[in-house]
Structures are given as structure tokens and as C-alpha cells.
Design a protein around this motif. Structure first.
Motif, PDB file in Angstrom:
ATOM      1  N   SER A  93       0.810  -1.222  -0.113  1.00  0.00           N
ATOM      2  CA  SER A  93      -0.084   0.057  -0.063  1.00  0.00           C
ATOM      3  C   SER A  93       0.998   1.413   0.078  1.00  0.00           C
ATOM      4  O   SER A  93       0.412   2.097  -0.543  1.00  0.00           O
ATOM      5  CB  SER A  93      -0.754   0.155   1.079  1.00  0.00           C
ATOM      6  OG  SER A  93      -0.167   0.110   2.293  1.00  0.00           O
ATOM      7  N   ASN A 151       0.554   2.949  -6.149  1.00  0.00           N
ATOM      8  CA  ASN A 151      -0.542   4.094  -6.089  1.00  0.00           C
ATOM      9  C   ASN A 151      -1.720   3.445  -5.666  1.00  0.00           C
ATOM     10  O   ASN A 151      -2.088   2.081  -5.905  1.00  0.00           O
ATOM     11  CB  ASN A 151      -0.593   4.843  -7.301  1.00  0.00           C
ATOM     12  CG  ASN A 151      -1.235   4.086  -8.583  1.00  0.00           C
ATOM     13  OD1 ASN A 151      -2.381   3.518  -8.295  1.00  0.00           O
ATOM     14  ND2 ASN A 151      -0.431   4.132  -9.742  1.00  0.00           N
ATOM     15  N   ALA A 152      -2.712   4.252  -5.026  1.00  0.00           N
ATOM     16  CA  ALA A 152      -4.171   3.636  -4.669  1.00  0.00           C
ATOM     17  C   ALA A 152      -4.788   2.945  -5.375  1.00  0.00           C
ATOM     18  O   ALA A 152      -5.515   1.948  -5.069  1.00  0.00           O
ATOM     19  CB  ALA A 152      -4.860   4.980  -3.931  1.00  0.00           C
ATOM     20  N   ILE A 153      -4.935   3.203  -6.651  1.00  0.00           N
ATOM     21  CA  ILE A 153      -5.614   2.383  -7.740  1.00  0.00           C
ATOM     22  C   ILE A 153      -5.202   1.162  -8.092  1.00  0.00           C
ATOM     23  O   ILE A 153      -5.931   0.221  -8.274  1.00  0.00           O
ATOM     24  CB  ILE A 153      -5.954   3.465  -9.036  1.00  0.00           C
ATOM     25  CG1 ILE A 153      -6.780   4.606  -8.635  1.00  0.00           C
ATOM     26  CG2 ILE A 153      -6.475   2.477 -10.168  1.00  0.00           C
ATOM     27  CD1 ILE A 153      -6.987   5.499  -9.899  1.00  0.00           C
ATOM     28  N   THR A 154      -3.668   1.393  -8.218  1.00  0.00           N
ATOM     29  CA  THR A 154      -3.100  -0.005  -8.723  1.00  0.00           C
ATOM     30  C   THR A 154      -3.156  -0.839  -7.182  1.00  0.00           C
ATOM     31  O   THR A 154      -3.515  -2.165  -7.525  1.00  0.00           O
ATOM     32  CB  THR A 154      -1.736   0.148  -8.922  1.00  0.00           C
ATOM     33  OG1 THR A 154      -1.469   1.131  -9.863  1.00  0.00           O
ATOM     34  CG2 THR A 154      -0.963  -1.022  -9.218  1.00  0.00           C
ATOM     35  N   TYR A 155      -3.071  -0.558  -6.243  1.00  0.00           N
ATOM     36  CA  TYR A 155      -3.288  -1.295  -5.162  1.00  0.00           C
ATOM     37  C   TYR A 155      -4.486  -1.692  -4.676  1.00  0.00           C
ATOM     38  O   TYR A 155      -4.632  -2.926  -4.608  1.00  0.00           O
ATOM     39  CB  TYR A 155      -2.752  -0.406  -3.710  1.00  0.00           C
ATOM     40  CG  TYR A 155      -2.936  -1.381  -2.730  1.00  0.00           C
ATOM     41  CD1 TYR A 155      -2.084  -2.119  -2.082  1.00  0.00           C
ATOM     42  CD2 TYR A 155      -4.243  -1.169  -1.734  1.00  0.00           C
ATOM     43  CE1 TYR A 155      -2.258  -2.740  -0.789  1.00  0.00           C
ATOM     44  CE2 TYR A 155      -4.325  -1.545  -0.409  1.00  0.00           C
ATOM     45  CZ  TYR A 155      -3.361  -2.610  -0.168  1.00  0.00           C
ATOM     46  OH  TYR A 155      -3.517  -3.178   1.344  1.00  0.00           O
ATOM     47  N   ARG A 156      -5.590  -1.055  -5.013  1.00  0.00           N
ATOM     48  CA  ARG A 156      -6.984  -1.584  -5.075  1.00  0.00           C
ATOM     49  C   ARG A 156      -7.191  -2.718  -6.170  1.00  0.00           C
ATOM     50  O   ARG A 156      -7.809  -3.587  -5.688  1.00  0.00           O
ATOM     51  CB  ARG A 156      -7.789  -0.104  -5.528  1.00  0.00           C
ATOM     52  CG  ARG A 156      -9.416  -0.827  -5.274  1.00  0.00           C
ATOM     53  CD  ARG A 156     -10.381   0.430  -5.916  1.00  0.00           C
ATOM     54  NE  ARG A 156      -9.815   0.379  -7.482  1.00  0.00           N
ATOM     55  CZ  ARG A 156     -10.390   1.572  -8.288  1.00  0.00           C
ATOM     56  NH1 ARG A 156     -10.873   2.366  -7.845  1.00  0.00           N
ATOM     57  NH2 ARG A 156      -9.965   1.130  -9.585  1.00  0.00           N
ATOM     58  N   ASP A 157      -6.603  -2.550  -7.432  1.00  0.00           N
ATOM     59  CA  ASP A 157      -6.995  -3.575  -8.391  1.00  0.00           C
ATOM     60  C   ASP A 157      -6.248  -4.609  -8.456  1.00  0.00           C
ATOM     61  O   ASP A 157      -6.666  -5.715  -8.958  1.00  0.00           O
ATOM     62  CB  ASP A 157      -6.864  -2.790  -9.775  1.00  0.00           C
ATOM     63  CG  ASP A 157      -7.958  -1.725  -9.884  1.00  0.00           C
ATOM     64  OD1 ASP A 157      -8.930  -1.707  -9.357  1.00  0.00           O
ATOM     65  OD2 ASP A 157      -7.665  -0.938 -10.816  1.00  0.00           O
ATOM     66  N   TYR A 169      -3.769  -5.698  -5.627  1.00  0.00           N
ATOM     67  CA  TYR A 169      -3.161  -6.482  -4.403  1.00  0.00           C
ATOM     68  C   TYR A 169      -3.399  -7.801  -4.116  1.00  0.00           C
ATOM     69  O   TYR A 169      -2.873  -8.711  -3.540  1.00  0.00           O
ATOM     70  CB  TYR A 169      -3.407  -5.417  -3.147  1.00  0.00           C
ATOM     71  CG  TYR A 169      -3.152  -5.903  -1.868  1.00  0.00           C
ATOM     72  CD1 TYR A 169      -1.542  -6.137  -1.869  1.00  0.00           C
ATOM     73  CD2 TYR A 169      -3.561  -6.431  -0.673  1.00  0.00           C
ATOM     74  CE1 TYR A 169      -0.907  -6.481  -0.666  1.00  0.00           C
ATOM     75  CE2 TYR A 169      -3.340  -6.806   0.281  1.00  0.00           C
ATOM     76  CZ  TYR A 169      -1.805  -7.009   0.341  1.00  0.00           C
ATOM     77  OH  TYR A 169      -1.077  -7.511   1.591  1.00  0.00           O
ATOM     78  N   LYS A 170      -4.885  -7.964  -4.514  1.00  0.00           N
ATOM     79  CA  LYS A 170      -5.348  -9.477  -4.141  1.00  0.00           C
ATOM     80  C   LYS A 170      -4.445 -10.496  -5.197  1.00  0.00           C
ATOM     81  O   LYS A 170      -4.407 -11.535  -4.646  1.00  0.00           O
ATOM     82  CB  LYS A 170      -7.030  -9.408  -4.645  1.00  0.00           C
ATOM     83  CG  LYS A 170      -7.575 -10.831  -4.188  1.00  0.00           C
ATOM     84  CD  LYS A 170      -8.874 -10.672  -4.953  1.00  0.00           C
ATOM     85  CE  LYS A 170      -9.678 -12.499  -4.404  1.00  0.00           C
ATOM     86  NZ  LYS A 170     -11.074 -12.428  -4.750  1.00  0.00           N
TER      87      LYS A 170
END
Length: 368
Positions: free
Chosen positions: A151, A155-161, A163-164
Motif C-alpha cells: 500500500s 498508487n491507490a488505484i493499482t493497490y486496489r485493483d 493487491y489481491k
């Protein structure tokens, strides 16, 4: 003043040595008589190391005393799966030479040779010290510590999309080839070719990615849960307001509680035999070999093996290879691969549970 604390600590340790002749300690002070380093281990610590010192977790905690000295417990796991202490130290800073000296004292004072594995955080200074002092010890980083940093470095969007996907790649890959293939796919999809942090953790993959390290016994100590429970143990009893002797007194109360728990578990294991579920000679034998808590983990694997079905997929003069799938109630679990060496009469599983934890997995048990 740390100089006064050094004298008080020495007096305290000498008193403990009278009560326990196997109690050992070492104190270093600088030219101004200020405490630089101290190390101590009593007879119970040293006995525990002799029995369970194959694998050590070594971590540093700050804010345990007024002087912000680094508290460095060396922690292991006993035959009940409980956290145990092998030794403790205070360091005035995190310079390589202090860590080197600590490891040298550890080797000198303990009844057995170097640990087979030491698990630490991603600290280059500590890494250098371990490479210098523990030449035959496999140095592993916490497997949970690096994923927690995604995290920060994505960046926030890449992490959201993604990280799983990264977590699945890290925790579910069973061999280096699978890990590298999945990671390359994610990097391509997320356009992360130029992320220097990802490059850096990939370069050190053989120290922390389970697919690279689970072939070495770690007693299950690399998990987030184990490290967090150790931190929680100390945090209950320490404060940055403590003088060093205050810390020692609080720490000893915590230690007495921990040792009481160990004795209570020993008592239960001796006097309360586990209930056997199956009329199998293997189950009876393992109930004699394992402690009660570890046996229950084995028993769960044995029970699940009843709905686990191995299928021979190829064979030559020296080996057989099986795929193993769980029954319909475990359909979410992936297939595993059993490799059987005819010459040595030895079977290994791709899940590496026996290698890393010392407990035969349901896949191996189904094959047997």
C-alpha cells in the motif's frame, strides 16, 4: 542515567547467578560508563534453546525504556506450539558490530550449534551481521512483512485493483517457476515494469517468498500471527517510561506467567490423552510421538486424508508422480503433486507442509 542502570543490572544479574549457576550475562559499557549492550539467559532459556533452537525469530523493539535502547528477544516455538524465549538483550543502537557481538555471545553461551534458520525483518544491518556470524544458518525474512508494504509503494488505484492478485501469487504459488510466471503476468497487466521497489523485493525473493523457502523447516514461525503474538506479549508489560530495572521487573512477571502456561500445558499433555477417531495404527503411534496440541493438528490432516484421492500420472524406473485432489467437500482446494522416490521409499508433497512444519499433510497421508 544509563551508567547507574548498568551497575544496577550487573548487581541484579550477579544475584540471579547465585540462585541459578547456569544463568549467564554479559554487559558492555562505553568510556563514560554508559550501557552499550547487555545479554542474559537463565537455565530455562538455555535448556529451551537446546531443545527447540533450530529456528529463531529475532526482532527489535523500541520504546521499552526511557533511553530508547533496543530490546532484542530471541524467540522460538516449543513442542506444544507455544512461544518460548531463548535469550534477551539490550543494545544502545543498531550498528552491525553490536548485532555481530550479540550473535557471537549467543553461540558461545548456548548448548547447541547455530540455528538452522533465523527469521527477521528486512534490515540490511542485521542481514550483514547474520551473514558474518551465522554462516550455516538460513536467513529468512518475515513472509508477512513485505506484503504489508504494497500500500506504500503502489498508487491507490493499482493497490486496489491488483493487491489481491499479488497476495495470491505470493501465498499460493508452490514453486519458484509458478511464482515468477504469475508475478510477470501481474506486472504486465498493471504496467509496473519501472517500479523499483517491486524489483528490489523480487531480487530478494529467495529470503521471503514461501515458494522459495518452505522446503526448510521453520516450525510455522514465519507467520504474521506468530510475530504479532510475540509483540503483544511484551507490549502488555513494558513502557517507554521504564528505567531498565523497571523493565526487568515487569518482564520477569510476564516471563513467570508464560512459564506457568508451559507447565500447565505439559501437565495436560501428560494426564489427558487425546481421543482417537480412527482405528489406525498410525494414529495410535503419532499420539505417542506428538504432544497433544501437535497431535490434534496431525489428526485433522489424517481425517481429511480420507476424502483425498491420489491419482498416478506418470512413472519411470526410479519415481512415481501422483496428483492429489480433495473430495467434494474440499473442492475449493487446489490439486497437489506427490513425488515418490522408489529407491529411498520417500514421498514429498508440493504443499511442503511436512518440510516447513513437521506435520504430514493430508495429501501424503492419502498416498500412504
Amino acid at each position: 542515567m544509563r551508567g547507574q542502570d548498568a551497575e544496577l543490572l550487573k548487581e541484579y544479574f550477579l544475584t540471579e547467578q547465585i540462585k541459578d549457576p547456569s544463568f549467564i550475562f554479559e554487559i558492555d559499557v562505553d568510556d563514560d560508563c554508559q550501557l552499550k549492550r547487555c545479554f542474559w539467559a537463565d537455565s530455562v532459556f538455555r535448556t529451551a534453546y537446546g531443545c527447540f533452537g533450530d529456528v529463531i525469530i529475532f526482532y527489535t523493539t523500541y520504546n521499552t525504556n526511557q533511553y530508547s535502547m533496543i530490546f532484542t528477544p530471541l524467540v522460538g516455538v516449543n513442542n506444544h506450539g507455544q512461544t518460548v524465549l531463548f535469550a534477551c538483550a539490550f543494545l544502545s543502537d543498531d550498528k552491525t558490530n553490536l548485532f555481530v557481538r550479540l550473535f557471537e555471545v549467543l553461540k558461545k553461551s548456548m548448548p547447541t550449534n547455530n540455528p538452522k534458520m533465523i527469521i527477521t525483518d528486512q534490515d540490511p544491518i542485521m542481514t550483514k551481521a547474520i551473514a558474518h556470524s551465522l554462516l550455516n544458518t538460513f536467513h529468512r525474512y518475515y513472509s508477512w512483512h513485505i506484503p504489508e508494504k504494497f500500500s506504500t509503494y503502489l498508487n491507490a488505484i493499482t493497490y486496489r485493483d491488483f493487491y489481491k492478485d499479488f497476495r495470491q501469487c505470493i501465498w499460493e504459488s508452490e514453486c519458484p517457476m509458478e511464482f515468477e510466471r504469475k508475478l510477470e503476468t501481474i506486472i504486465n497487466k498493471a504496467s509496473l515494469y519501472d517500479n523499483d521497489w517491486l524489483k528490489s523485493i523480487f531480487e530478494m525473493r529467495n529470503r521471503w517468498v514461501p515458494a522459495y523457502v518452505n522446503h526448510i523447516f521453520s516450525s510455522g514461525m514465519s507467520s504474521n500471527q506468530r510475530a504479532e503474538s510475540s509483540h503483544a506479549f511484551f507490549k502488555k508489560y513494558v513502557s517507554k517510561k521504564n528505567l531498565l530495572m523497571d523493565f526487568i521487573l515487569q518482564f520477569n512477571r510476564a516471563l513467570a506467567h508464560q512459564r506457568h502456561e508451559e507447565l500447565a500445558t505439559d501437565h495436560v499433555g501428560i494426564n489427558e490423552k487425546p481421543l482417537l477417531k480412527l482405528s489406525l495404527e498410525m494414529e495410535k503411534k503419532m499420539a505417542e510421538i506428538y504432544t497433544r496440541k501437535i497431535f490434534l493438528k496431525f489428526q485433522d490432516e489424517l481425517w481429511q486424508s480420507l476424502v483425498t484421492m491420489p491419482q498416478l500420472v506418470r512413472e519411470n524406473d526410479t519415481h512415481k508422480v501422483y496428483t492429489v485432489e480433495s473430495g467434494p467437500h474440499y473442492s475449493g482446494h487446489r490439486a497437489r503433486e506427490i513425488a515418490y522416490d522408489k529407491g529411498s521409499n520417500y514421498a514429498s508433497c508440493s504443499c511442503k507442509k511436512f518440510d516447513s512444519q513437521g506435520i504430514p499433510c493430508k495429501h501424503i497421508l492419502a498416498f500412504l
